[in-house]
Write a protein that holds these residues in place. Structure first.
Motif, short mmCIF file in Angstrom:
data_model
loop_
_atom_site.label_atom_id
_atom_site.label_comp_id
_atom_site.label_asym_id
_atom_site.label_seq_id
_atom_site.Cartn_x
_atom_site.Cartn_y
_atom_site.Cartn_z
N LEU A 336 -17.52 -61.29 45.06
CA LEU A 336 -17.97 -60.39 43.99
C LEU A 336 -16.89 -60.13 42.95
N GLU A 337 -15.63 -60.12 43.35
CA GLU A 337 -14.56 -59.86 42.38
C GLU A 337 -13.96 -61.17 41.87
N ARG A 338 -13.44 -61.96 42.76
CA ARG A 338 -12.73 -63.17 42.34
C ARG A 338 -13.65 -64.13 41.58
N ASP A 339 -14.89 -64.23 42.05
CA ASP A 339 -15.82 -65.22 41.50
C ASP A 339 -16.90 -64.58 40.63
N ALA A 340 -16.64 -63.40 40.09
CA ALA A 340 -17.67 -62.66 39.36
C ALA A 340 -18.31 -63.51 38.26
N GLU A 341 -17.50 -64.32 37.60
CA GLU A 341 -18.04 -65.11 36.47
C GLU A 341 -19.01 -66.19 36.93
N TYR A 342 -19.01 -66.51 38.23
CA TYR A 342 -19.86 -67.59 38.74
C TYR A 342 -21.16 -67.10 39.37
N ILE A 343 -21.30 -65.80 39.60
CA ILE A 343 -22.49 -65.31 40.30
C ILE A 343 -23.73 -65.55 39.43
N LEU A 442 -17.27 -67.16 56.88
CA LEU A 442 -17.06 -68.34 56.06
C LEU A 442 -15.74 -68.18 55.33
N TYR A 443 -14.94 -69.22 55.34
CA TYR A 443 -13.63 -69.12 54.70
C TYR A 443 -13.63 -69.84 53.36
N GLN A 444 -12.65 -69.47 52.56
CA GLN A 444 -12.53 -70.01 51.22
C GLN A 444 -11.76 -71.34 51.24
N GLY A 445 -11.81 -72.03 50.12
CA GLY A 445 -11.12 -73.30 50.02
C GLY A 445 -9.70 -73.13 49.51
N PRO A 446 -9.10 -74.22 49.08
CA PRO A 446 -7.68 -74.17 48.71
C PRO A 446 -7.42 -73.56 47.35
N ALA A 447 -8.45 -73.37 46.55
CA ALA A 447 -8.25 -72.80 45.22
C ALA A 447 -9.29 -71.72 44.97
N ALA A 448 -9.04 -70.92 43.93
CA ALA A 448 -9.90 -69.77 43.65
C ALA A 448 -11.18 -70.21 42.96
N ASP A 449 -12.05 -70.85 43.71
CA ASP A 449 -13.30 -71.39 43.16
C ASP A 449 -14.32 -71.47 44.30
N PRO A 450 -15.55 -70.96 44.09
CA PRO A 450 -16.53 -70.99 45.19
C PRO A 450 -17.00 -72.39 45.54
N TYR A 451 -16.71 -73.36 44.69
CA TYR A 451 -17.12 -74.74 44.99
C TYR A 451 -16.68 -75.16 46.40
N ALA A 502 -24.57 -74.28 35.66
CA ALA A 502 -25.91 -74.80 35.96
C ALA A 502 -25.97 -75.31 37.40
N GLN A 503 -24.90 -75.91 37.86
CA GLN A 503 -24.87 -76.40 39.25
C GLN A 503 -24.71 -75.24 40.23
N PHE A 504 -23.88 -74.27 39.87
CA PHE A 504 -23.74 -73.09 40.74
C PHE A 504 -25.07 -72.35 40.87
N ASP A 505 -25.85 -72.32 39.79
CA ASP A 505 -27.16 -71.67 39.86
C ASP A 505 -28.05 -72.35 40.91
N VAL A 506 -28.04 -73.68 40.91
CA VAL A 506 -28.85 -74.42 41.88
C VAL A 506 -28.39 -74.08 43.30
N ILE A 507 -27.09 -74.17 43.53
CA ILE A 507 -26.58 -73.95 44.89
C ILE A 507 -26.89 -72.54 45.37
#
Length: 566
Positions: A336-343, A442-451, A502-507
């Motif tokens: 919610l904070e780190r990835d706010a722009e991607y929600i 669920l754990y995060q990946g190596p960089a600050a990105d929900p991908y 657009a891809q994050f919306d699908v996922i």
């Protein structure tokens, strides 16, 4: 963001270490003690840690095994360290710099020339090429579908080519693949399952002593960056969270990541210790969700998973199980904070409800053909809606969470039955899909990105049929639309935010609907550490690494920064 926005380079690390000498015997089987004086340090220079391990250790330092004990970052190194808490530049480890070509199809990496394996063999680009090829050829090791073609250009240069732009591969390749020695690993029958008892790495620590109750990592005196000031790290096995809290009170451990009673007042209750909490990993009820992959049980019904989601009273759960250190969670699993722009604004709700909605739960179940029986529990085709939940014995917060949810869901006509098992049993069941529900994060990946989280836990490339080890799509989730979106994200330049969204919306909309991992709360990762004994800990003002003893390779960055206070 620190993913590539077109070609770039990194500066080389300044530190130059000494040339390593032979230390440890090579091989993947044999004695558990490869020397190094594991218990040789004094108490003042020995950090005693508790990872939450409940029960005895079973030796395995294979960094690619789902049952490994330790090693990534400490014994085996990545090329760079990425801090996924901040938009900082990656820190060189075995790599010194890297660059992309103009179209994102070629990644060139420069390596340090002064690193050696702890058996005395030199580290070269051939080891990196071997490791990358090994990952590409073994689906169990390949958590993100890496498909590059690596080439050792010379002893200190590796070039990776891709058929398509592969910007999102960077942090995974450079930060999460741990380089192994070709001269040893080339002889392994199965690098995914071979047990590694005498690990040979390039890292700042070597394996010292090992017993089922404890093992010690010892500072590598010939580490290229100099012998660490922290001389020993001793990992102990206790019986759970209460034992961890008792050990803190007795001063017999120096660092644990987990809950303690009255967590808001650690410095008063445990003199000499401090605490830090970072919202990071997302607590879920994992489900073995995919009947086509061999999962069985009511949880294979999407309506059941959604009904559980709506029946949870998260406010009560946070108070009773997590001392209010957790926080809201998005059903799309962006932070919610780190990835706010991607929600995604296409989600029916950006956050999971904090209060139960049993009417919605009833509607979902009844719409799927479930009817409530005389005992108040739903049933369908003669099968009661009763589910087992595996939880590690001794993990008191999770045990309390499962017990609390069992009470909450009973009111919604759903029965949860807790199954406390050892960590080894729990981990094996999770990997093989031999469970109905299981509580984990669920754990995060190596960089600050929900991908990265999506590529780990929701890709068809990272799962396997029940009975085979999945790494780490434990839910056996598979959706061609999500796979397609993940593939697209790999090749989109990170600067093209509209195309990425657009891809994050699908996922996010697909996984929020299917709900293979039922969102519970965003976990507050809390650590208690011995501030009077060691200096150099991360703080909220200087989060140079994730402050969690079980987070790898973050723990190695912290070990490298700690210094005995006395």
């Amino acid at each position: 963001m620190f993913h590539r926005r077109g070609p770039r380079r990194h500066g080389r690390a300044a530190a130059i270490g000494t040339v390593a000498l032979a230390l440890a015997a090579a091989g993947c089987t044999g004695s558990a003690n490869n020397g190094g004086g594991g218990a040789g340090g004094t108490d003042a220079d020995t950090l005693i840690v508790y990872t939450g391990q409940a029960g005895d250790w079973q030796i395995n330092f294979n960094p690619y095994s789902p049952t490994m004990l330790e090693g990534p970052g400490t014994i085996f190194e990545p090329l760079f360290y990425y801090n996924n808490l901040s938009d900082s530049e990656p820190t060189p480890r075995l790599g010194t710099d890297f660059s992309w070509n103009e179209d994102g199809t070629e990644l060139t990496i420069s390596l340090r020339s002064d690193a050696t394996w702890t058996d005395g063999e030199p580290f070269t680009a051939a080891d990196v090429e071997f490791t990358l090829d090994m990952v590409a050829e073994n689906p169990t090791l390949n958590s993100t579908g890496y498909a590059g073609d690596a080439e050792a250009v010379d002893d200190t240069t590796v070039r990776i080519t891709f058929e398509e732009p592969a910007y999102m591969e960077e942090a995974q390749i450079l930060g999460k693949l741990f380089i192994v020695p070709e001269h040893i690993w080339a002889d392994l029958e199965d690098p995914a399952t071979n047990v590694m008892e005498n690990p040979v790495g390039t890292g700042p620590f070597t394996l010292g002593q090992f017993t089922p109750q404890a093992f010690t990592l010892t500072a590598n005196p010939d580490y290229y960056d100099g012998e660490p000031a922290l001389k020993n790290v001793r990992y102990v096995a206790l019986s759970g969270n209460q034992s961890g809290a008792d050990a803190l009170s007795a001063g017999t451990i120096d660092w644990q990541t987990g809950p303690v009673p009255d967590i808001a007042n650690v410095s008063e209750n445990y003199p000499g210790y401090e605490a830090i909490t970072v919202p990071m990993n997302q607590t879920t009820l994992m489900t073995c969700s995919n009947a086509e992959m061999g999962c069985t049980g009511p949880q294979t019904d999407q309506a059941v998973r959604q009904a559980i989601y709506y029946a949870i009273d998260r406010t009560q759960l946070n108070a009773l199980a997590f001392e209010n250190t957790s926080s809201e969670i998005s059903p799309g699993f962006a932070l919610l904070e780190r990835d706010a722009e991607y929600i995604s604004d296409q989600l029916p709700e950006p956050t999971a409800p904090m209060s139960p909605d049993t009417a919605r739960s009833d509607e979902l179940l009844q719409g799927a053909g479930w009817t409530k029986g005389g005992d108040g529990i739903y049933a369908k085709d003669g099968e009661r809606l009763s589910l087992t939940v595996k939880v590690v014995a001794g993990w008191t917060d999770y045990i309390t969470a499962v017990d609390t949810m069992a009470q909450q869901l009973k009111a919604a006509g759903i029965e949860l039955v807790a199954q406390q098992v050892s960590w080894n049993e729990w981990s094996d069941a999770r990997g093989r899909g031999e469970y109905q529900l299981l509580i984990d994060s669920l754990y995060q990946g190596p960089a600050a990105d929900p991908y990265f989280l999506y590529s780990y836990f929701f890709s068809s490339d990272t799962t396997a049929p029940v009975g085979e080890v999945a790494q780490p799509n434990f839910a056996r989730y598979s959706d061609p639309a999500v796979d397609e979106a993940l593939a697209a994200l790999k090749s989109i330049n990170p600067e093209d935010t509209a195309a990425r969204q657009a891809q994050f919306d699908v996922i996010q909309t697909r996984i929020a609907e299917a709900m293979p991992y039922i969102p519970v709360l965003t976990g507050g990762t809390t650590s208690e550490y011995h501030a009077e004994k060691f200096t150099g800990w991360p703080t909220l003002d200087n989060l140079y690494a994730i402050p969690a003893v079980w987070s790898r390779p973050d723990q190695s960055q912290i070990f490298l920064n700690l210094k005995p206070a006395s």
